[in-house]
Motif scaffolding. Structure first.
Motif, mmCIF file in Angstrom:
data_model
loop_
_atom_site.group_PDB
_atom_site.id
_atom_site.type_symbol
_atom_site.label_atom_id
_atom_site.label_comp_id
_atom_site.label_asym_id
_atom_site.label_seq_id
_atom_site.Cartn_x
_atom_site.Cartn_y
_atom_site.Cartn_z
ATOM 1 N N SER A 94 0.599 -1.197 0.012
ATOM 2 C CA SER A 94 -0.140 -0.080 0.042
ATOM 3 C C SER A 94 0.901 1.386 0.128
ATOM 4 C CB SER A 94 -0.911 0.087 1.017
ATOM 5 O OG SER A 94 -0.295 0.208 2.427
ATOM 6 N N GLU A 95 0.459 2.331 -0.121
ATOM 7 C CA GLU A 95 1.162 3.781 -0.397
ATOM 8 C C GLU A 95 1.533 4.044 1.016
ATOM 9 O OE1 GLU A 95 -0.030 8.161 -1.474
ATOM 10 O OE2 GLU A 95 -0.887 6.630 -3.013
ATOM 11 N N LYS A 96 0.709 3.904 2.094
ATOM 12 C CA LYS A 96 0.952 4.175 3.460
ATOM 13 C C LYS A 96 0.322 3.360 4.479
ATOM 14 C CE LYS A 96 1.968 6.811 7.200
ATOM 15 N NZ LYS A 96 1.906 6.008 8.140
ATOM 16 N N PRO A 97 1.187 2.141 4.767
ATOM 17 C CA PRO A 97 0.784 1.349 5.929
ATOM 18 C C PRO A 97 0.394 2.090 7.039
ATOM 19 C CG PRO A 97 3.027 0.495 4.947
ATOM 20 C CD PRO A 97 2.607 1.630 4.331
ATOM 21 N N PHE A 98 -0.567 1.672 7.893
ATOM 22 C CA PHE A 98 -1.144 2.150 9.096
ATOM 23 C C PHE A 98 -1.158 1.404 10.250
ATOM 24 C CE2 PHE A 98 -4.866 4.221 11.402
ATOM 25 C CZ PHE A 98 -4.026 5.350 12.021
ATOM 26 N N MET A 99 -1.710 0.006 10.059
ATOM 27 C CA MET A 99 -1.791 -0.938 11.229
ATOM 28 C C MET A 99 -2.069 -2.193 10.567
ATOM 29 S SD MET A 99 -5.440 -0.064 12.494
ATOM 30 C CE MET A 99 -6.796 -1.261 11.751
ATOM 31 N N THR A 100 -1.885 -3.101 11.593
ATOM 32 C CA THR A 100 -2.200 -4.575 11.486
ATOM 33 C C THR A 100 -3.420 -4.864 12.560
ATOM 34 O OG1 THR A 100 -0.226 -5.054 10.694
ATOM 35 C CG2 THR A 100 -1.357 -6.804 11.763
ATOM 36 N N LEU A 101 -4.527 -5.291 12.083
ATOM 37 C CA LEU A 101 -5.436 -5.702 13.125
ATOM 38 C C LEU A 101 -5.415 -7.087 13.537
ATOM 39 C CD1 LEU A 101 -8.262 -4.995 14.064
ATOM 40 C CD2 LEU A 101 -9.436 -5.791 12.055
ATOM 41 N N ILE A 102 -5.570 -7.164 14.817
ATOM 42 C CA ILE A 102 -5.348 -8.806 15.436
ATOM 43 C C ILE A 102 -6.892 -8.556 16.134
ATOM 44 C CG2 ILE A 102 -4.292 -10.261 16.907
ATOM 45 C CD1 ILE A 102 -1.962 -8.123 16.691
ATOM 46 N N ALA A 119 -5.763 -2.830 17.243
ATOM 47 C CA ALA A 119 -4.821 -2.319 16.036
ATOM 48 C C ALA A 119 -3.624 -1.810 16.408
ATOM 49 C CB ALA A 119 -5.661 -0.972 16.129
ATOM 50 N N ARG A 120 -2.713 -2.390 15.955
ATOM 51 C CA ARG A 120 -1.320 -2.473 15.976
ATOM 52 C C ARG A 120 -0.711 -1.438 15.131
ATOM 53 N NH1 ARG A 120 1.557 -7.489 18.075
ATOM 54 N NH2 ARG A 120 0.738 -6.502 19.943
ATOM 55 N N HIS A 121 -0.239 -0.444 15.226
ATOM 56 C CA HIS A 121 0.359 0.650 14.197
ATOM 57 C C HIS A 121 1.658 0.542 14.126
ATOM 58 C CE1 HIS A 121 -3.453 2.189 16.188
ATOM 59 N NE2 HIS A 121 -3.774 2.598 14.984
ATOM 60 N N TRP A 122 2.190 1.035 12.898
ATOM 61 C CA TRP A 122 3.561 0.969 12.632
ATOM 62 C C TRP A 122 4.313 1.727 13.421
ATOM 63 C CZ3 TRP A 122 4.965 -2.891 9.175
ATOM 64 C CH2 TRP A 122 4.030 -3.504 8.684
ATOM 65 N N ASN A 123 4.029 2.859 13.929
ATOM 66 C CA ASN A 123 4.862 3.515 14.831
ATOM 67 C C ASN A 123 3.938 4.416 15.758
ATOM 68 O OD1 ASN A 123 3.917 6.016 13.554
ATOM 69 N ND2 ASN A 123 5.180 5.451 11.848
ATOM 70 N N GLU A 124 4.477 4.943 16.800
ATOM 71 C CA GLU A 124 3.795 5.621 17.965
ATOM 72 C C GLU A 124 3.033 6.821 17.508
ATOM 73 O OE1 GLU A 124 5.340 6.648 21.838
ATOM 74 O OE2 GLU A 124 6.921 5.120 21.351
#
Length: 153
Positions: A94-102, A119-124
């Motif tokens: 994707s253009e801008k990854p935001f999160m992984t959903l578990i 919701a596990r985000h790529w950064n804080e």
């Protein structure tokens, strides 16, 4: 494992794990709860398998549409779904990854489930942005709508 990049909703819901799983995987059911009211879900498409893609389109009260493409990373029927927006389909970044959903669906017996959406985000910074977008209120409302629908099935 919780990290400082996670936002989490946990709720005990009076519905079985398989019913909640259906609400997350069947497009016609997803359309009934996925967007926080007064928003709606105008389109839902799922290929529920590791590597399969999904597309959920949310519509604002003003009619603006927001597509949310993603890919399933792990699927354990009635127990766990892991998906990410890092890919749009077939491992296309994707253009801008935001999160992984578990998502987890823990059977509590008596027809109830401990439902956890993480919701596990790529950064804080992404986590903070999601929080400011109204994660707690919006995802809380969606979880209420999910529980209401699941209770009718």
């Amino acid at each position: 494992m919780k990290t400082d990049r996670d936002l989490v909703i946990t709720r005990d819901i009076a519905a079985s794990p398989d019913t909640l799983y259906r609400c997350w995987t069947e497009p016609e059911l997803m359309k009934q709860w996925f967007a926080p009211s007064p928003w709606t879900t105008s389109h839902a498409q799922t290929d529920v398998r590791a590597g399969g893609s999904s597309l959920v389109v949310m519509r604002s009260p003003e009619g603006q549409e927001f597509p949310n493409p993603g890919v399933y990373l792990e699927v354990v029927p009635n127990r766990r779904i892991v998906a990410t927006d890092a890919y749009t389909r077939a491992w296309e970044p994707s253009e801008k990854p935001f999160m992984t959903l578990i998502l987890t669906f823990e059977d509590l017996g008596n027809g109830s489930t401990r439902y956890t959406a993480r919701a596990r985000h790529w950064n804080e910074a992404d986590r903070e942005a999601h929080e400011k977008m109204g994660f707690v209120e919006g995802w809380g409302r969606c979880t209420d709508q999910l529980a209401e629908l699941a209770g009718r099935l």
